[in-house]
Design an enzyme around this catalytic site. Sequence first.
Site, PDB file in Angstrom:
ATOM      1  N   LYS A  81     -10.207  11.813  -4.415  1.00 46.77           N
ATOM      2  CA  LYS A  81     -11.650  12.067  -4.304  1.00 46.77           C
ATOM      3  C   LYS A  81     -12.063  13.075  -5.374  1.00 46.77           C
ATOM      4  O   LYS A  81     -11.355  14.062  -5.619  1.00 46.77           O
ATOM      5  CB  LYS A  81     -11.961  12.603  -2.901  1.00 46.77           C
ATOM      6  CG  LYS A  81     -13.447  12.741  -2.582  1.00 46.77           C
ATOM      7  CD  LYS A  81     -13.633  13.227  -1.140  1.00 46.77           C
ATOM      8  CE  LYS A  81     -15.101  13.400  -0.765  1.00 46.77           C
ATOM      9  NZ  LYS A  81     -15.260  13.864   0.622  1.00 46.77           N
ATOM     10  N   SER A 156     -18.514  11.119   3.261  1.00 47.63           N
ATOM     11  CA  SER A 156     -18.671  11.247   1.823  1.00 47.63           C
ATOM     12  C   SER A 156     -17.503  10.668   1.023  1.00 47.63           C
ATOM     13  O   SER A 156     -17.671  10.405  -0.162  1.00 47.63           O
ATOM     14  CB  SER A 156     -18.852  12.720   1.457  1.00 47.63           C
ATOM     15  OG  SER A 156     -17.678  13.450   1.777  1.00 47.63           O
ATOM     16  N   SER A 180     -16.140  13.023   7.010  1.00 39.16           N
ATOM     17  CA  SER A 180     -16.153  12.366   5.700  1.00 39.16           C
ATOM     18  C   SER A 180     -14.892  11.595   5.334  1.00 39.16           C
ATOM     19  O   SER A 180     -14.878  10.876   4.338  1.00 39.16           O
ATOM     20  CB  SER A 180     -16.440  13.391   4.598  1.00 39.16           C
ATOM     21  OG  SER A 180     -17.811  13.701   4.598  1.00 39.16           O
TER      22      SER A 180
END
Lengths: 485, 477, 100
Positions: A81, A156, A180
Site C-alpha cells: 500500500k 482505504s 481499511s
Amino acid sequence: MTAAELNALTVHDALARLDNGDCTSVDLVDALAAEIQTRDGDLGAFVSVDVDTARAEAEAADRARAAGKGGRLCGIPIAVKDVLNVRGQPCTCASRILDGYVAPYDATAIARLRAEGAVFLGRTNMDEFAMGGSTENSALHVTRNPRNRAYVPGGSSGGSAAAVAGGLALCALGTDTGGSIRQPAAFCGCVGLKPSYGRVSRYGLTAFASSLDQIGPMTRTVRDAALLQEILSGVDPLDATSVAAPVPPYAAQLTTDLRGVTLGVPAEYGVEGLDAGVDKAVREAIARCRALGARVVEVSLPHTAYAIATYYIVATAEASANLARFDGVRYGKRCADAQDPLDLYKRTRAAGFGPEVKRRIILGTYVLSSGYHHAYYLKAQKVRTLIRRDFEQAFAVCDALLTPCTPTPAFRIGEKTQDPLQMYLGDIFTVTANLAGIAGLSVPCGATPEGLPIGLQILGPAMKEENVLRVGHANETARGEGWIG
Amino acid sequence: MNYRISIGLEVHVQLQTRSKMFCGCAVAFGAAPNTHVCPVCLGYPGAMPAMNREAVVLTVRTGLMIGSTISTYSKFDRKSYFYPDMPKNYQITQYDRPLCENGTVVADGGDGAKTVRIRRIHLEEDVAKNTHFAQASGVDFNRAGVPLMEIVTQPDMTSPEDAFHFLLALKQILQYADVSGCNLEEGNIRCDVNCSVRPEGQEELGTKTELKNLNTFKGVLHALKYESERQMEVLRTGGRVAQETRRWDADAGETYSMRSKEDAHDYRYFPEPDLMPVVLTEGEVDAWRAALPEMPGDRRTRLVRDHGIPEYDAGVLVADKALADYFEAAAKLAQNAKAVSNWMMTEMLRLLGETERDIRTVPITPAALASLVKLVDARTLNSNTAKEIFAELFATGGDPDAMVKQRGLAQVSDRGAIGALVDAAMAENPGPVADFRGGKVAAAKFLVGQVMKKSKGKADPQLVAKLLEEKLAGGGM
Amino acid sequence: MNAESAPANRIDVRYVANLARLALTEEEVATFQGQLGQIVDYVQAIDRLDVTGIEPTSHAHLQQNVFRSDVARPSLDQASVLRNAPASRDGLLLVPKIVE
C-alpha cells in the site's frame, strides 16, 4: 507453468512451486508484471510498479534459494500500500502533497518481509492518506472492483484488495485504521487481517490516526495471512506502542474444526440498513461454525451505537496533528511564489490535499480546539474506554466474535462521494476493533446474487490473532470453494 | 507613583545527552547543517519517536536537586503550531503531567538571598535553527529534537537583578547536577521571560508581556530593565500595557511587539499517541535521590572543613563547578590545599579573566599546578620564579619539574654557595655593613637584595637572610 | 448532503481552517460548512452518554516506560535530505523569509 497459472497461486502454493523448481521468483515477477501491464490500466490497483528493482530482488531471491539460504518468503512478490515507506521508492499516500518524496528508509514491516526474502513488486492505490472506504479519494486514479468494474473495491486499502483478488498480486500489505484492510477484503473477496494494536510495528507507516492504525496482510487464503502475520508480528524498538508478546506459529496452529471454541454473536449487529444478502451469508457462516463444533453464544456490545461518533472524533483529531507535517518545507510538493511561511503552508496544503482529507483535518482541528476539546475529544476518549470494556466483557465468555464485515456489499463508483456521513456509517462493524485495539479478520463468506463478495468479520481478543485465524481457516476450508482467481 | 515589578521565567535547558530526545542522531554543536538529521527529527512520513531514557533521568535529577516533587505518572503531549523550525508542526512536550512539580532555587544577589519558587519542570524537544537571508530563511534541523528541559518559575522575582541572580544560581545547580553543558554561546540555556508592573499597594499582578529571544543572562537583565521601564512609562502616562509577545533586540537595546505570534495560542494539546507514559516508583526515585551529586552549598562547607581554606575562597571556587573540580584535583595531588587555593584565587582567576578562557580548557593541568606548589614548598622555586612559570604553564602547558630542570631554575639553597655570595656582597658594600652594625637594621635588606642579584634570583631568600644575619652578627671581616 | 436537513451545529470553518493552515475557496467553505455541520450533529450522539468517573483511553493498551538507551546512531546523509527538499541553499532548507 503458464503466466495465468502463476498469477493464480496462493503464497503457500508459490513457495511449494519455488521449492520444487516448477518456477522461479523471476517467473512470478515477470508473469505479474505482464498481467499488470495488460490489465491494470483498467483495474487501477497500482500507483507505481518498479519491475527492474523487483526483478533484481527476484534474481537475488532465486540465488539465495539455490544456495539454500532463502527466508520464509524467499522470492514471493508482494504489493505494498502506498502509505508504507520502502527505501528508494516514492510514498505518495495517493496524495499530490507527497509528489517527489522518495523514502530514505524501510518501514519495519517492510524490513521484516525483506529479511525473509520478499520481493517488492509495486505500490497500490488507496484513499488519500487512508481516509475513505472506496479508494475514490485517491488523488491519482480510480480503482475498480475486480469482481465488477462498476463497483468500488472498498478502501482505504482498495488497491491492495483489488490486486490480490484481481490476480495482480499473490499477497499485499494494507493498513487498517477503522476497517481499511477488512472492508476492501470483504468488497473484493479476499482475506484481510487487522492485527491487534501493537502487534505489528507502525514505524514507517505514514500515520493517519496513531492510536488506531495497524499494518496487516491481505491474501487469498487465511493460511497465507497467517504466514505473513508470523513475519510481521513482534516488538520494535522504533515503535514504542509495539508489544513484546510471544508470536505463535499461526499457520501451523490452524485447524479445520472448531471443537472447543466458543463464538459470540453480538446482539447489536442487526443494524438498520443491513443488507439482506449480507445477513443471510453471515447467518450461514454462524451455522457453519456450529457445525464445525463451535459453541455459539449471544453477547452484548452495548456501546456500539456510539462507535462511529467516537471513531471520527479520535481519528480526525490525531490525523489533524499527523498531517500537519505536510507543509512543503522538508519534502513533497510546495506551492509557487509563497510570500511568507504562512502563505506557503496554506496554499501548499490547499493544493496538496483532496476534499476528504481537508474535511477530516478541519473536523479534527475543531474537536481539539479551545472550547470544544472537552465536549468532543476528551469525551470520545472516555467513550472509547466503555467500548474497550464491552469487548473485555464479551471476550470473558468467548474466544472470538462473528459479525458481518460491512452492512452492505460494495457500492457503485460515485454512489456515495457527495455524502461523507453516509460513507462513514458504513464503518459500523469495523471501527470498534480499532478503538478497542483487538484483532479482526475478514474472510469471504458468500456473494450477493449480483456476484458481489460478502465478508465475515471475526474479532478476537488483543494479541490473539491465532483465534481469528483459526475460525477463519475452518470456515474457508468448510466452504470448500477455495480462492477464486 | 512607585511601581512593583513581577518577573517569571521559563528557562529552556538543553540536556547533555549523546543522542537526541526521540531518535539516535548525535547531539552536536557546530556541525555542517542538516547532517545530524534522520526521518524522525525531520518529521518524515511514517517516522516515530523513541524516548531517550537518559533525558528523563537528567530531568528528574534536576528536579531532585531543587526539591521538586517527582511525578510517579508522567506523559507526553502534542502541542500544535506551524513554524518552519518545527519539523512535525507539533512539538512533543508535557502538558498536564510534567516529570517534576514545585521546588525552589535560592538566588544570592548583592542584597541578600531570595527564594524563587519553581512551578514545574517538563521535558520536550528542541526546534531547528533558522538563518535569515535577504529574500528567504534557511533551516538547519541539527538542533531539532535535542532534549530540552523547560523550568518554569513562579513570578517571584521583583527586579531585573533578581532574575539575573536566579539564572546564575540555576546554572550553578545545573552544572552540579551535570545535566547540561550550560554553554550559553552554544545556546544550551535560553529564556522566555514574563514581566509585569503594578502600582505599589496593588495586590493583583499587572498585565504581563512575554519576552522572547533571550540567549544570555546579561540579555535578560538588560531586556527586563528596558521592559519594566517601558511598562512603568506606559502606566505613568495613563496607558494600558498590552498582553503580547515581544522580542528583545540586543543591538537596538529595545523590545518590540511580535505580530507573528498573534494567533498561535490555540495549541490543541492532546496525549502523544506514539509514546507511552513514564511511571516511576518511589523506590526508583529514592535511589536517584541517594545518588545525587553534592549541592554547591554543601561543597562550600566541605571545602572549608576538609581543606582549611577560607569561607570566601571556598565560595568563589564552588560558584563554578569546574573551578571547584579543578581545585580539588590539584589540592589532592599537591598535599597543600591552601597554596593551591591561593594560586586559584589570584593568578588563575586573573589570567582566566584576562584571556576569557574556560577553566575546563586551560593548558595548565591540575597536576601541573600541584607540581608547581610542591616545588615552592620544597623551596626548589622561589615565589617570583614560580609566578613566571605559572604564567607560562597557563599559556602553553607543560611539566614544571622538567622546566625547572631544563632551565636550571632550581633555587640555590646550598649553604656554602650562598655563604660565598654573602661574603662577596659584604665585601663589596662595606658602607651598609657598617650601617647595620651601627644599628641600622634596614641596611640588611639592601644586602639581601645584593645577594639575590648575584644569584640571578635563584638563591633561597630566607637562607640568604639567615646567613647574612649570622655573618653580620659574627663581626667577621 | 441532504439539503432539507440544515445542521444544528455551525463550525466556524474559516477559523478552524486557518488554525490548520488550509486556504479554502468560498465554495469549499460553504460545502464543508454544511457537511461538517451534519457530521458534528451526528457525533454529538456521545453527549447522551454519562461518562462520569470513566478514565479516558489514549492508547489501546497499557504499556509504560518504553525507552531507548542514549546511543547515537548514523544520521541520513545530507545529499538525500536536500534531494527531498523543495528548496535548499548551502545545506539549509529554504523557506520564504520568516518575519518575526
